[in-house]
Structures are given as structure tokens and as C-alpha cells.
Design a protein around this motif. Structure first.
Motif, short mmCIF file in Angstrom:
data_model
loop_
_atom_site.label_atom_id
_atom_site.label_comp_id
_atom_site.label_asym_id
_atom_site.label_seq_id
_atom_site.Cartn_x
_atom_site.Cartn_y
_atom_site.Cartn_z
N MET A 1 -21.13 -35.02 -33.49
CA MET A 1 -21.55 -33.67 -33.87
C MET A 1 -20.35 -32.88 -34.42
O MET A 1 -19.25 -32.99 -33.88
N ASP A 2 -20.59 -32.10 -35.45
CA ASP A 2 -19.53 -31.30 -36.05
C ASP A 2 -19.50 -29.93 -35.35
O ASP A 2 -20.22 -29.00 -35.72
N TRP A 3 -18.67 -29.83 -34.32
CA TRP A 3 -18.62 -28.60 -33.52
C TRP A 3 -18.00 -27.43 -34.28
O TRP A 3 -18.35 -26.28 -34.04
N ALA A 5 -18.39 -26.84 -37.52
CA ALA A 5 -19.47 -26.33 -38.36
C ALA A 5 -20.47 -25.53 -37.53
O ALA A 5 -20.95 -24.47 -37.97
N ARG A 6 -20.78 -26.03 -36.35
CA ARG A 6 -21.71 -25.30 -35.49
C ARG A 6 -21.13 -23.94 -35.09
O ARG A 6 -21.85 -22.95 -35.01
N THR A 7 -19.83 -23.90 -34.86
CA THR A 7 -19.17 -22.64 -34.53
C THR A 7 -19.28 -21.65 -35.68
O THR A 7 -19.48 -20.45 -35.48
N GLN A 9 -21.61 -21.42 -37.72
CA GLN A 9 -23.01 -21.09 -38.02
C GLN A 9 -23.72 -20.43 -36.84
O GLN A 9 -24.94 -20.53 -36.72
N LEU A 10 -22.97 -19.74 -35.98
CA LEU A 10 -23.61 -19.03 -34.88
C LEU A 10 -24.67 -18.08 -35.42
O LEU A 10 -24.43 -17.36 -36.42
N ARG A 11 -25.82 -18.06 -34.79
CA ARG A 11 -26.90 -17.17 -35.23
C ARG A 11 -26.57 -15.74 -34.82
O ARG A 11 -26.50 -15.42 -33.63
N ASP A 76 -27.55 -21.47 -29.53
CA ASP A 76 -26.68 -22.08 -30.54
C ASP A 76 -26.19 -23.46 -30.12
O ASP A 76 -25.46 -24.11 -30.87
N GLY A 77 -26.57 -23.92 -28.92
CA GLY A 77 -26.22 -25.26 -28.49
C GLY A 77 -24.79 -25.44 -28.03
O GLY A 77 -24.34 -26.58 -27.87
N VAL A 78 -24.06 -24.33 -27.81
CA VAL A 78 -22.66 -24.44 -27.38
C VAL A 78 -22.46 -23.89 -25.98
O VAL A 78 -21.35 -23.92 -25.44
#
Length: 314
Positions: A1-3, A5-7, A9-11, A76-78
Motif C-alpha cells: 500500500m502507498d501510505w 499517497a494515502r496521506t 489524499q485525506l478526505r 481514511d484507513g490510517v
């Protein structure tokens, strides 16, 4: 997982440039706590005041509550939240979070990734800072949450790492009654001080402790000049008059040094810097120990540039 990128893209609720740094602030705080103790769990009732202070100082002007990001960052899955009843957040209500013993921490998969690749924490923190705050606030924000960014980015995790005291800023600002020890500046927005910082006299990187005897409350300009060696602390008689307009007693034995190497011809440079030469330092409130002589001597020998100017004449 690209953490990373997820960071990025926080909603966040956005409309016409409206700021919503609630989740980034909580996430940055959580990364800092992970850096300090990877097994730490953040009980809402314990960290609520820390988060409220961060939102008050670095969030938008409208009132908000730390319960909002504490609940919504889960999506956000984090981040995960558990209560005395089991997994899952009870909602965004402050009372519910307190009553159920709600506690949050980074998601299990993210914790595994951070342990496997320590430098990931630094990359994620940098994204949070770059996408949500101007560079002028990055260092201050890291200090406020207790994050060692350089260490995080390089992935260095020594076993006996020194940890900063996140309370130092508030301790020092309170000791100096929220005014610059050099000029007396005491600006606020509502109840929040603005443009005031806790300066280390002996730098933390060179074994300077996080305590009030190694701290000064300085405005942003004078903090920068102090760290650049333009300004320093010298001995004095301690019986000079209070700095003009402050109504404060001078610190016993301390006067302000201004380097002869500093050149400034504008009215701002003369009034804001050169006229400080020889002026008594505005000391901490009664009962608080001033800067220790050993820390002052270190700054004079290691940071201050050249010889001090003679005392300014009025």
C-alpha cells in the motif's frame, strides 16, 4: 500500500479555499506519538487538551472540537478507535468519547509498515506539512507535536534517543507572561498568543535541556536573530530601568547584546534591533529562575557573532 499517497489524499471538507486541517493535525500528532512510543495508545480524554490547543493555534478561526477528527480520521484507513465496549468510534460527541474511554492509534497495517520502514514516518509527516501549512510554520508545528522531523526522514531510531518535552513552549511562555524578553511584544488573536516562541539558549541539538532555565520567550523576529547570533545575552548590573513600554523589571544580571557585525540603516532595523544594545532583559515572573549562566555562556561562545555594540544612547 502507498501510505504516502494515502496521506496526501485525506478526505477533508473543502469549498472555495476553506481550510480544514483537523485531520492533518491529529495525524501529525499521532505520528509523533508513534515516533516516541510505537505501542502508545491515545486515550481521547488524555490528549483532548493537546489537540484542542493545536486546533486553536493552527486551525481556522471558527470554533471546532478535537472530537471531529478523532472520529472521522478512521474513514481514511490510517487510524482506528476503540472504546470500553470494543472496536469502533462512538461518534463525534465529546461526551461519548470521554464516557466510553475512547482511544485511538494508527491503523495496524500502518504501524507494521512504519516499523518495517522507519523513514516512511518522515515522508508522511512532510506531506502533511507541505500540503496543509506554509513552510514558516513547519518547525514550530513539529515542536508543538513533539516530532523530530529530520530523524524521522532519515529513519534513524537510536535506542536511547532523547525526547523533546512538548510542554516546554507553554512553560517558557507562561514564565515570561507571554511577552518577548527582548522587546516586550505580546500579540494575541483572542486568547491565543501569536508570533511568540520558546527559544532554546543552548540549542537542543547540542545538549540544551527543555527547561525554563534554558529558555526565553521571544517574538519570531528576535528568535531568528538570536539563533543567527545577531542578538545575545550578556551580564549586567540588573538595576537598569524596565524596557520602555513593558512595565516589567529587568532580569537580574542579564542585558541584551547586539553584534557589531549587524548592519541596518532603516528605521525598523534601528528601532527593532540596534536600540536593544545594552538594554536589560525582561525577566521571567517572580519565583521563576532566569537563564542559567552556563547556557548563556554557551550561546555567547558558540552562536553570538563578534563583539557586542556599545549600549544604545537615547
Amino acid at each position: 500500500m502507498d501510505w504516502v499517497a494515502r496521506t496526501a489524499q485525506l478526505r477533508q471538507w473543502t469549498r472555495s479555499g476553506t481550510r480544514a486541517p483537523h485531520k492533518p493535525l491529529l495525524f501529525l500528532y499521532a505520528l509523533s506519538r508513534f515516533q516516541q512510543d510505537a505501542d502508545d495508545e491515545l486515550r481521547y480524554s488524555t490528549v483532548e487538551e493537546d489537540l484542542r490547543g493545536l486546533l486553536s493555534e493552527y486551525g481556522p478561526g471558527n470554533r471546532t472540537t478535537p472530537a471531529y477528527p478523532f472520529h472521522h480520521l478512521v474513514s481514511d484507513g490510517v487510524w482506528e478507535v476503540r472504546t470500553d465496549r470494543g472496536p469502533g468510534s462512538p461518534g463525534t460527541g465529546v461526551r461519548e468519547l470521554r464516557a466510553t474511554g475512547a482511544a485511538g492509534r494508527l491503523a495496524p497495517e500502518l504501524r507494521v509498515a512504519l516499523r518495517r520502514e522507519p523513514s516512511l514516518l518522515g515522508r508522511m509527516a512532510r506531506v502533511l506539512l507541505d500540503l496543509n501549512f506554509p513552510p514558516s510554520l513547519h518547525g514550530e508545528l513539529c515542536e508543538a507535536v513533539g516530532l523530530e522531523l529530520e530523524e524521522a526522514e532519515t529513519g534513524r531510531l537510536p535506542a536511547a534517543r532523547r525526547q523533546r518535552d512538548r510542554r516546554m513552549r507553554e512553560t517558557v511562555l507562561t514564565a515570561y507572561e507571554y511577552r518577548c524578553a527582548f522587546c516586550g511584544y505580546d500579540g494575541r488573536i483572542g486568547a491565543v498568543p501569536v508570533g511568540l516562541e520558546a527559544a532554546h539558549v543552548r540549542w537542543w541539538a547540542f545538549d540544551g535541556p527543555d527547561d525554563v532555565e534554558n529558555g526565553l520567550c521571544l517574538c519570531s523576529l528576535h528568535h531568528k536573530l538570536f539563533d543567527k547570533g545577531v542578538l545575545g545575552l550578556g551580564e549586567g548590573t540588573g538595576n537598569g530601568p524596565p524596557s520602555e513600554g513593558t512595565g516589567e523589571d529587568p532580569a537580574e544580571g542579564h542585558r541584551i547584546l547586539v553584534s557589531q557585525s549587524f548592519v541596518g540603516h532603516s528605521t525598523a532595523a534601528r528601532q527593532g534591533v540596534i536600540t536593544l544594545a545594552g538594554r536589560p532583559l525582561i525577566g521571567p515572573q517572580p519565583g521563576v529562575r532566569p537563564v542559567a549562566a552556563a547556557h548563556r555562556a554557551w550561546h555567547t561562545s558558540q552562536v553570538f557573532h563578534g563583539s557586542p555594540r556599545p549600549a544604545a544612547t537615547t
